[in-house]
Write a protein that holds these residues in place. Structure first.
Motif, PDB file in Angstrom:
ATOM      1  N   PHE A   6       0.828  -1.199   0.000  1.00  0.00           N
ATOM      2  CA  PHE A   6       0.000   0.000   0.000  1.00  0.00           C
ATOM      3  C   PHE A   6       0.871   1.262   0.000  1.00  0.00           C
ATOM      4  O   PHE A   6       0.679   2.173  -0.804  1.00  0.00           O
ATOM      5  N   ILE A   7       1.881   1.271   0.876  1.00  0.00           N
ATOM      6  CA  ILE A   7       2.781   2.435   0.947  1.00  0.00           C
ATOM      7  C   ILE A   7       3.538   2.601  -0.374  1.00  0.00           C
ATOM      8  O   ILE A   7       3.611   3.697  -0.937  1.00  0.00           O
ATOM      9  N   ALA A   8       4.061   1.470  -0.890  1.00  0.00           N
ATOM     10  CA  ALA A   8       4.855   1.536  -2.122  1.00  0.00           C
ATOM     11  C   ALA A   8       4.009   2.034  -3.294  1.00  0.00           C
ATOM     12  O   ALA A   8       4.465   2.855  -4.103  1.00  0.00           O
ATOM     13  N   ILE A   9       2.753   1.558  -3.374  1.00  0.00           N
ATOM     14  CA  ILE A   9       1.883   1.987  -4.481  1.00  0.00           C
ATOM     15  C   ILE A   9       1.603   3.487  -4.365  1.00  0.00           C
ATOM     16  O   ILE A   9       1.679   4.227  -5.364  1.00  0.00           O
ATOM     17  N   THR A  10       1.326   3.925  -3.114  1.00  0.00           N
ATOM     18  CA  THR A  10       1.071   5.358  -2.912  1.00  0.00           C
ATOM     19  C   THR A  10       2.287   6.178  -3.345  1.00  0.00           C
ATOM     20  O   THR A  10       2.167   7.169  -4.073  1.00  0.00           O
ATOM     21  N   LEU A  11       3.483   5.743  -2.910  1.00  0.00           N
ATOM     22  CA  LEU A  11       4.706   6.473  -3.280  1.00  0.00           C
ATOM     23  C   LEU A  11       4.933   6.440  -4.786  1.00  0.00           C
ATOM     24  O   LEU A  11       5.408   7.422  -5.375  1.00  0.00           O
ATOM     25  N   LEU A  13       8.645   6.932  -5.884  1.00  0.00           N
ATOM     26  CA  LEU A  13       9.272   5.624  -6.094  1.00  0.00           C
ATOM     27  C   LEU A  13       9.398   5.372  -7.596  1.00  0.00           C
ATOM     28  O   LEU A  13       8.392   5.342  -8.306  1.00  0.00           O
ATOM     29  N   ASN A  14      10.639   5.208  -8.101  1.00  0.00           N
ATOM     30  CA  ASN A  14      10.768   4.926  -9.533  1.00  0.00           C
ATOM     31  C   ASN A  14      10.608   3.420  -9.780  1.00  0.00           C
ATOM     32  O   ASN A  14      10.662   2.615  -8.843  1.00  0.00           O
TER      33      ASN A  14
END
Ligand code: ADP
Ligand code: MG
Length: 336
Positions: free
Chosen positions: A301-306, A312-313
């Protein structure tokens, strides 16, 4: 992954997990039903007393007829009678028309006589009156199992057997209670014998004189009260209950193949003392599974938001995704 790791751990403690989700179901069980003969006891009883009540047969004839009828029996009590009889140096007579009556006894024909060997219910079913037998009652009070013998429809005598409680049974029951699982004793044996054993092990709930279907009904009653049950047994008479229970564990060494076939888990070397470990392991496994799910969902969830806001590249995104999987596997591996 957690489930596989837990199964690996269980295997090293002597449990053969036959169904993938058995440990998941075990973690939810709050009642654990024990069979007595062969499960809480060693299942290798010794013949203590042989007594005749008939003028037609003396003690040695009673013993020989019982051993002859039991020679094809796979019940621990039947095997014990034959083993002890052979130890006296004698050999049982040939028997035919052998029939096993689970939870009651056996019947067979030997020396031209129709022989019934089993508990009082078996004789009563065949319309045979036992009456009062002071010798047998005294033995029952001491926790011995009394086996009655009828020849050609007449009560002829009885044998008493004393089985030894497994040294680890009491500690196992105590550890399971501490884990919040309530122990129950389900046995086909007489009430007095069952009470004597339950008292020694501090088991409060006891059902005695159970036929295979009574064991099944008892499991069903718990399930109706929304209490998941784990059943542990060794005999043909336990098979229906093992199948019906949320989790069935068969004591495989002394036990019959039919019991192992009906169970979800087989205890290969009969080390009953490992049971608390298995219950604790199943609970730990569920905690690991839940932690893994919460962790990986949060991470994603955090990674998708970033990723959406452009922090996040794609390369870092791929790394984070795989790092999450690795952490889940490492966390699960602790269960090994
Ligand atoms: P448990 O539930 O304690 O394992 P079982 O249900 O197998 O006991 O047997 C119940 C009772 O039936 C025994 O206590 C015994 O009296 C009688 N019984 C069962 N099988 C046999 C047999 N092969 N020979 C004599 N008696 C037997
Ligand atoms: Mg048994």
């Amino acid at each position: 992954t957690a489930s596989r790791a837990a199964i690996g751990n269980a295997t090293r403690h002597g449990f053969l997990v036959r169904e993938g989700d058995a440990l998941e179901r075990l973690s939810k069980a709050n009642v654990i039903a024990f069979d007595k003969t062969g499960t809480l006891t060693y299942g290798t009883p010794e013949v203590v007393v042989v007594e005749s009540v008939s003028e037609a047969f003396d003690e040695s004839e009673i013993y020989r007829l019982a051993a002859s009828a039991e020679q094809f029996s796979e019940h621990p009590l039947g095997k014990a009678i034959v083993r002890c009889y052979k130890k006296t140096g004698a050999a049982p007579a040939e028997a035919a028309e052998f029939q096993m009556l689970p939870g009651r006894g056996v019947c067979a024909r030997a020396e031209g006589k129709r022989i019934l060997v089993g508990n009082s219910a078996l004789l009563r079913e065949h319309g045979i009156e036992i009456g009062s037998v002071p010798g047998a009652e005294a033995q029952l009070r001491q926790g011995c199992t009394v086996i009655y013998l009828a020849v050609d429809g007449r009560f002829a005598g009885f044998l008493t057997l004393s089985d030894t409680l497994r040294a680890e049974s009491a500690a196992t029951i105590a550890a399971l209670s501490a884990l919040g699982v309530q122990p129950v004793l389900l046995t086909g044996d007489h009430e007095n014998t069952a009470r004597a054993i339950a008292e020694k092990l501090h088991i409060r709930e006891v059902r005695s004189g159970c036929l295979p279907e009574d064991k099944l009904n008892c499991i069903d009653a718990y399930q109706r009260k929304a209490m998941p049950v784990c059943m542990i047994g060794d005999g043909v008479n336990d098979a229906p209950a093992l199948k019906k229970a949320d989790v069935g564990i068969a004591v495989g060494g002394v036990g019959s193949d039919i019991a192992v076939d009906a169970a979800d888990i087989a205890l290969v070397d009969d080390e009953v003392r490992e049971l608390p470990h298995l219950v604790a392991l199943s609970k730990r496994m569920m905690t690991t599974i839940k932690c893994n799910m919460i962790f990986s969902m949060t991470l994603n969830f955090i990674a998708i938001t970033l990723a959406i806001i452009g922090t996040l590249n794609p390369v870092v995104g791929a790394l984070v995704h795989n790092a999450g999987s690795v952490l889940v596997i490492v966390n699960s591996a602790f269960l090994l």
